[in-house]
Design an enzyme around this catalytic site. Sequence first.
Site, short mmCIF file in Angstrom:
data_model
loop_
_atom_site.label_atom_id
_atom_site.label_comp_id
_atom_site.label_asym_id
_atom_site.label_seq_id
_atom_site.Cartn_x
_atom_site.Cartn_y
_atom_site.Cartn_z
N VAL A 5 0.82 -1.21 0.00
CA VAL A 5 0.00 0.00 0.00
C VAL A 5 0.85 1.25 0.00
CG1 VAL A 5 -1.71 1.32 1.32
CG2 VAL A 5 -1.93 -1.17 1.12
N LYS B 297 -14.24 0.22 4.69
CA LYS B 297 -13.21 -0.66 4.12
C LYS B 297 -13.51 -2.12 4.44
CE LYS B 297 -9.21 -2.41 2.85
NZ LYS B 297 -8.81 -2.58 1.46
N ASN C 170 -14.81 -5.26 1.66
CA ASN C 170 -14.14 -6.54 1.45
C ASN C 170 -15.01 -7.71 1.91
OD1 ASN C 170 -11.94 -5.45 0.25
ND2 ASN C 170 -10.55 -5.68 1.99
N ALA D 26 -17.41 -19.08 -9.56
CA ALA D 26 -17.11 -20.19 -8.67
C ALA D 26 -15.66 -20.61 -8.88
CB ALA D 26 -18.04 -21.36 -8.95
N GLY D 27 -15.03 -21.08 -7.81
CA GLY D 27 -13.63 -21.47 -7.92
C GLY D 27 -13.16 -22.20 -6.67
N GLY E 255 -8.03 -15.89 -1.57
CA GLY E 255 -6.86 -15.80 -0.69
C GLY E 255 -6.33 -14.39 -0.72
N CYS F 112 -5.89 -9.49 1.84
CA CYS F 112 -7.01 -8.63 2.26
C CYS F 112 -8.22 -9.41 2.75
CB CYS F 112 -7.41 -7.71 1.11
SG CYS F 112 -6.16 -6.48 0.69
N LYS G 52 -3.93 -15.02 -7.04
CA LYS G 52 -4.66 -14.51 -8.19
C LYS G 52 -3.65 -14.14 -9.26
CE LYS G 52 -5.94 -10.20 -8.34
NZ LYS G 52 -6.62 -8.90 -8.11
#
Length: 452
Positions: free
Chosen positions: A11, A206, A210, A254-255, A259, A262, A323
């Site tokens: 960040v 925040k 999420n 779907a998956g 992870g 965050c 990702k």
Amino acid sequence: MHICVIGCGYVGLVTGVCFAEMGNRVTCVDSNAERIGLLSEGISPIFEPGIEALLRSNITGGRLSVSSALADAVQGADVVFIAVGTPSAPDGAADTSQIMAVAQALSVHLSLPTLIVCKSTAPVGTACRVQSILDQNPGGLQHRVVSNPEFLKEGDALNDFMRPDRIIVGTEDSEARRVMHQLYTPFVRNHDRIMFMSRRAAEMTKYAANAFLATKISFMNEMAAFCDEFAVDVEQVRKGIGADQRIGHHFIYAGCGYGGSCFPKDLRALLHMAESCDTRLPILEAVEARNQEQKAWLFRSLQQSLGQDLRGLTVAIWGLAFKPGTDDIRDAPSRVLIDSLLAAGARIQAFDPIAADNIARCYGAPVANGQLQLGEDPYAVLRNADALVLVTEWKQFRQPDFALMRTLMRRPLLLDGRNQYDPQVVERAGFAYKGVGRSISRTQLAPLRRAG
């Protein structure tokens, strides 16, 4: 403006580089000497597309500097951003000790009234705690503390910062509002998307954002499991509900679970906050539970296809990062799969274009003894594999050479942890296919024959 950013992690570095790119004079501070050494040479310690080029251009242009001397860096700063880590404690709470340590240091080192911005994701009330610490400064200076949470997607963080869909600023102080509006105006010239609210509301926003996105993911994974019970392809359902503008297409894939740094951390922090005030968040408890179960889907599916005993079998893995577009393996589904396979005595051959080095650091012993092999080519790791598991949907995996893959693998089993492939295309290539909430494969594997 003269800006000081404390913390050169994900960040902090993105924040510093982007503000410098807009013409501000920025000093990035970090206590990690190795990190500062890399940054001073224009090398980014994090992987984020495009950040190293911006880092070097702004250092060369004199707009960005790095330092390990906090006391010197904050002198004369108009705005000081706190962007240090808030990792999960063993009980799930967000550890704010680094934020409080910075606040203590600022109360001593600041010689003029300064605007302090809490950029780190932290529990509701953190900015108020920082304000209390700063109010006790020996000079009696009147510092202003603002909450300004980040909304950055790893892999697209520069675009998110430079072209934000909203900027949340938590303050009820008119001077702080003026400075923050001036600071962010260059990023929202076409349409003012700066939203002011209380500090506590900004912090909650925040976490709520999420939590909602994580909920969408877990909801779709739960529906995928339900689709399996009725021989329904969840991909058709996804497209059908995504066409509803109230739902949309984002975060309903779907998956094999979410992870990263965050969603898991923030969900745990929210649940801990609820527990600390003697209340419950049953929906979010279910979101967390579903995600943990979803990460185990890959290993369960391997056992369903190859048998409970995986000793001596070889499993190829495509994708290790949580990702695409990042080298981040924190809370990644690949970690759960690797742990389970190692415990089961299977051999692993894995490829990831970016994250392999991070996995190697986490699994030194299995890498050393050869049980976990990290390849430099996606096809090389398929050699003599009994199954291929797609975990991270990097672009280079989207249209692979199925014919070549079939010749390399010992057994033609493909587990699609991201529903990236068309089952019919994969099956025509001679593979047995299994996706998340997809129709059952018509291609059957021959029974395993074990020696002895």
